[in-house]
Scaffold this active site. Sequence first.
Site, PDB file in Angstrom:
ATOM      1  CG  ASN A 104       3.612   0.649   6.245  1.00 26.29           C
ATOM      2  OD1 ASN A 104       4.329  -0.341   6.386  1.00 26.29           O
ATOM      3  ND2 ASN A 104       3.813   1.540   5.297  1.00 26.29           N
ATOM      4  CB  ALA A 105       2.477  -4.869   6.530  1.00 22.24           C
TER       5      ALA A 105
END
Length: 174
Positions: A42-43
């Site tokens: 997840n960024a």
Amino acid sequence: MTKPLLFCFDPVADLNAELLILGSMPGQESLTANQYYANHRNAFWKIMADILGFDPGSSYETRLQALKTGRIALWDVLQSCTRTGSLDARIDANSISANAFQRFFDSHQNIRAVFFNGAKAESTYRQHVLPTVSSIAVSYRRLPSTSPAHASLSYEQKLQLWQAALKPKTSFVR
């Protein structure tokens, strides 16, 4: 087999918070780790690190403190739900219970902008929360999901959109 009822985390916020970022419900990795955005793919934390200027590999407590220093609060729209896996699309619509946002806004009166981390957070908020909160002077904006499941945009495109949204909103964001 009955799916277990999942519960979100407490909000990350102090009384100086001006921006609120909302997800829908933590994914399985986050729930297991008891940390927002624990999935390494997840960024979210990399984007926040690039915007606020901290090391994305720093401790979870340090990352949370960086958000608070940047006057950013973090929470989820859903207080509880049932879901198979981690995808928002797998949330059982009949199981949704929203968080107590009126109470949150009453105790965090500096919030002036709400950003949704993806479409599910926005649609769930608009359906289950917006009709229940009194008129508050905040703006709402959906940003592209930082989830690895949302792969139609590159990291650089997501970062550019998040920076453009968050930077003008507060002088505390680098």
